[in-house]
Write an enzyme that holds these catalytic residues in place. Structure first.
Site, short mmCIF file in Angstrom:
data_model
loop_
_atom_site.label_atom_id
_atom_site.label_comp_id
_atom_site.label_asym_id
_atom_site.label_seq_id
_atom_site.Cartn_x
_atom_site.Cartn_y
_atom_site.Cartn_z
CG ASP A 268 -1.79 -1.16 1.39
OD1 ASP A 268 -1.38 -2.27 1.02
OD2 ASP A 268 -2.91 -0.99 1.91
CG HIS A 270 -3.31 3.84 1.60
ND1 HIS A 270 -4.60 3.86 1.13
CD2 HIS A 270 -3.15 2.64 2.23
CE1 HIS A 270 -5.20 2.73 1.46
NE2 HIS A 270 -4.35 1.97 2.12
CG ASP A 297 -5.47 -0.40 -0.55
OD1 ASP A 297 -6.33 -0.71 -1.41
OD2 ASP A 297 -5.63 -0.59 0.66
CG ASP A 300 -9.38 6.05 -1.18
OD1 ASP A 300 -9.75 7.14 -1.66
OD2 ASP A 300 -10.02 5.00 -1.32
NE ARG A 301 -7.23 4.49 5.54
CZ ARG A 301 -8.06 4.75 6.54
NH1 ARG A 301 -8.00 5.93 7.13
NH2 ARG A 301 -8.95 3.88 6.94
CG ASN A 329 -9.31 -2.57 0.58
OD1 ASN A 329 -8.08 -2.50 0.53
ND2 ASN A 329 -9.98 -2.04 1.59
CG HIS A 330 -8.55 2.00 0.00
ND1 HIS A 330 -9.22 3.07 0.54
CD2 HIS A 330 -8.30 1.16 1.03
CE1 HIS A 330 -9.36 2.90 1.84
NE2 HIS A 330 -8.80 1.75 2.17
CG HIS A 398 -4.88 -5.12 -1.56
ND1 HIS A 398 -3.84 -4.24 -1.39
CD2 HIS A 398 -5.84 -4.75 -0.68
CE1 HIS A 398 -4.17 -3.37 -0.44
NE2 HIS A 398 -5.38 -3.66 0.01
NE ARG A 447 -8.63 -5.76 6.63
CZ ARG A 447 -7.74 -4.77 6.56
NH1 ARG A 447 -8.15 -3.53 6.55
NH2 ARG A 447 -6.46 -5.03 6.49
CG HIS A 474 -5.99 -5.67 3.09
ND1 HIS A 474 -6.74 -4.58 2.72
CD2 HIS A 474 -6.87 -6.55 3.65
CE1 HIS A 474 -8.01 -4.80 3.03
NE2 HIS A 474 -8.12 -5.97 3.61
#
Length: 545
Positions: A268, A270, A297, A300-301, A329-330, A398, A447, A474
């Site tokens: 990730d 991000h 990923d 995002d964030r 997943n993002h 991922h 989660r 992840h």
């Protein structure tokens, strides 16, 4: 936050200081009675002592240690709602929203007027994409605190979000135009030309067609570092150039490492663009002898997700046989809506650009099989699981494995992914969402989405498919990576000091043509003063930090 780096070989897995997931619901969730217990004054005092230690651990960003200390306090005094609520917060920091939701609910059962517990439960519902449930908790808070304008603002923003989701679903049912086709149509109509005043790096234009060069990518990166954006037309050309290669690929991509070739697996990122630049300085750019595989990923964030994804897509366009990107997943609409990429893309390049990104994300492969072409360099014990040809190979995905046994590589290869979102169940969801656990078998997801899979599940699957090991991402790991499941499952995470607060290292894994691995770690880089998730829409960003 000085930049430092180190490397280790595959015989030196990450130390025990790495952040490990909680892995299974804590015993007290299953064993403690919901009836108030008689607690001695001695146990109450001991619980307060553990709580004090947990608070210090939390303040030091040791969220796993804090969760464990709050657990110790709960075991001494399970009647104290603040302990459950505090542990919920620690678990939220670990992104264990399913477990945190259970803790917040227990705090509410113990004290039905506990506003903070309702707020944390609402936050968990938002994180697991259940905003309708969050609305109920926001409304409960307002019955307890009618003057709480911050909660009223979040309630209104959440209700707007729900209406937006419902509207988008209605459009999808009606059949919205394919964004790739629509962008090409706009270009053909002359509706997306580069402004003549643009003075930044230029794509090559010949015979009515754009192409990309290494020089453009280097100049683009410097342009981004100056805080500047590309023209919309260039953004579209980069995304469309990468899309051409993604759309032709199977859902499982084969990458064979010939003699002298290495592949770096990156976890990730991000949206942490400045950390990505430091990472690329360590990996080097993709080339004929050195491949890069980004394991989902990318967005995002972090608040430079556009810069990250355009850099990655630009390399894919220029070096399609050396640059590989898995979906995370993002790279999905629900997560982009919640964690900032949608807002950032629209702010920087407009709504049609976001629609283009969202569709191209669905064309990203779901996994990559990285295969050695030479026999293992040494005879390790126990003997590794090898392919039918007697070679090492790694399944890079991922999230992780599945809620059922017997899933084959060929089944994954044939998943119909293009234009589809992963949803809450099924193979695509599990590839992007699941996590390893220490206990055997399968368990509930910490989660709230997907499942957790144990070391026996991993061994059966690797044996069935002739896979030497799984490399997944992840999850934050304090050392940047963690070797788990008796060496068969490795987590790699490449966003150091995640969301400017986790204090973790970043890492990547290098694989050579014999299947040997090296692990490289690095610290976070300085970046301009912009907070994570700066583009989250509707005033909800503060909930997710």
């Amino acid at each position: 936050m000085c930049d430092t780096s180190s490397s280790s070989n595959s015989n030196s897995p990450a130390t025990s200081t790495s952040t490990l997931p909680s892995s299974a619901p804590s015993p007290e969730l299953k064993n403690l009675s919901l009836e108030p217990a008689q607690i001695s004054e001695e146990d109450k005092a001991e619980a307060l002592r553990f709580k004090g230690e947990a608070n210090k651990a939390f303040t030091s960003h040791d969220y796993l240690g804090a969760a464990r200390l709050y657990t110790a306090a709960i075991e001494k005094n399970p009647n104290e709602p603040t302990l459950w609520c505090n542990r919920a917060y620690a678990r939220m920091k670990l992104e264990e929203y399913g477990y945190a939701l259970s803790d917040a609910t227990r705090a509410i059962e113990l004290d039905p007027r506990y506003v903070k517990a309702y707020y944390r439960r609402a936050t968990c519902y938002m994180q697991i994409l259940k905003p309708q449930s969050a609305v109920a908790d926001f409304k409960k808070i307002l019955t307890l605190e009618p003057q709480n304008e911050a909660i009223r603002t979040q309630l209104v923003a959440t209700q707007k979000l729900i209406r937006k989701i419902e509207f988008e679903k209605a459009i999808e049912v009606e059949g919205e135009r394919n964004p790739v086709e629509r962008c090409l149509e706009i270009i053909a109509e002359g509706g997306c030309e580069v402004d003549k005043t643009y003075a930044g790096p230029k794509l090559t234009y010949e015979n009515g067609k754009y192409s990309i060069t290494h020089e453009f990518i280097k100049a683009m990166i410097e342009w981004f570092k100056e805080g500047k954006t590309l023209p919309k037309r260039y953004v579209w050309e980069i995304v469309l150039g990468a899309h051409e290669h993604f759309a032709k690929a199977d859902s499982l991509v084969d990458v064979n490492l010939e003699d002298g070739v290495t592949c770096d697996v990156i976890g990730d990122v991000h949206g942490q663009f400045y950390d990505m630049l430091h990472l690329l300085s360590m990996t080097s750019e993709p080339s004929e002898k050195h491949y890069l595989l980004m394991n989902g990923d990318l967005v995002d964030r972090g608040s430079w997700s556009i810069e990250v994804i355009l850099t990655a897509f630009a390399y894919k366009w220029l070096y399609p046989n050396y640059m590989f990107i898995n979906r995370g997943n993002h790279e999905t609409k629900d997560m982009n809506r919640t964690y900032g990429f949608e807002g950032e893309a629209k702010h920087k390049h407009g709504e049609q650009s976001y629609k283009l990104f969202a569709h191209v994300f669905t064309t990203l492969p779901l996994a990559t099989l990285v295969s050695a072409t030479k026999p293992p360099a040494s005879q390790a014990k126990p003997a590794p699981i090898l392919s039918p040809q007697g070679l090492k190979r790694y399944f890079v995905v991922h999230g992780g494995l599945f809620s059922k046994d017997e899933v084959t590589l060929e089944e994954i290869r044939k998943i119909d992914r293009i234009g589809r979102q992963p949803g809450q169940e099924g193979l695509m969801c599990e590839l992007l969402w699941t996590d390893p656990q220490e206990a055997p078998g399968r368990g509930p997801s910490k989660r709230g989405v997907g499942i957790a899979f144990g070391p026996d599940v991993t061994k059966r699957w690797c044996t069935l498919n002739g896979v030497t090991g799984i490399i997944r991402s992840h999850e934050v790991r304090q050392d940047g990576y963690q070797v788990e499941h008796d060496g068969l499952c490795t987590t790699v995470f490449s966003a150091p000091n995640y969301v400017d607060q986790a204090g973790n290292k970043g890492a990547f894994i290098r694989i050579d043509s014999t299947g040997s691995q090296q692990y490289f770690q690095y610290e976070a880089s300085l970046h301009p003063p912009m907070r994570p998730m700066a583009y989250v829409q509707g005033g909800l960003g503060s909930m997710f930090l």
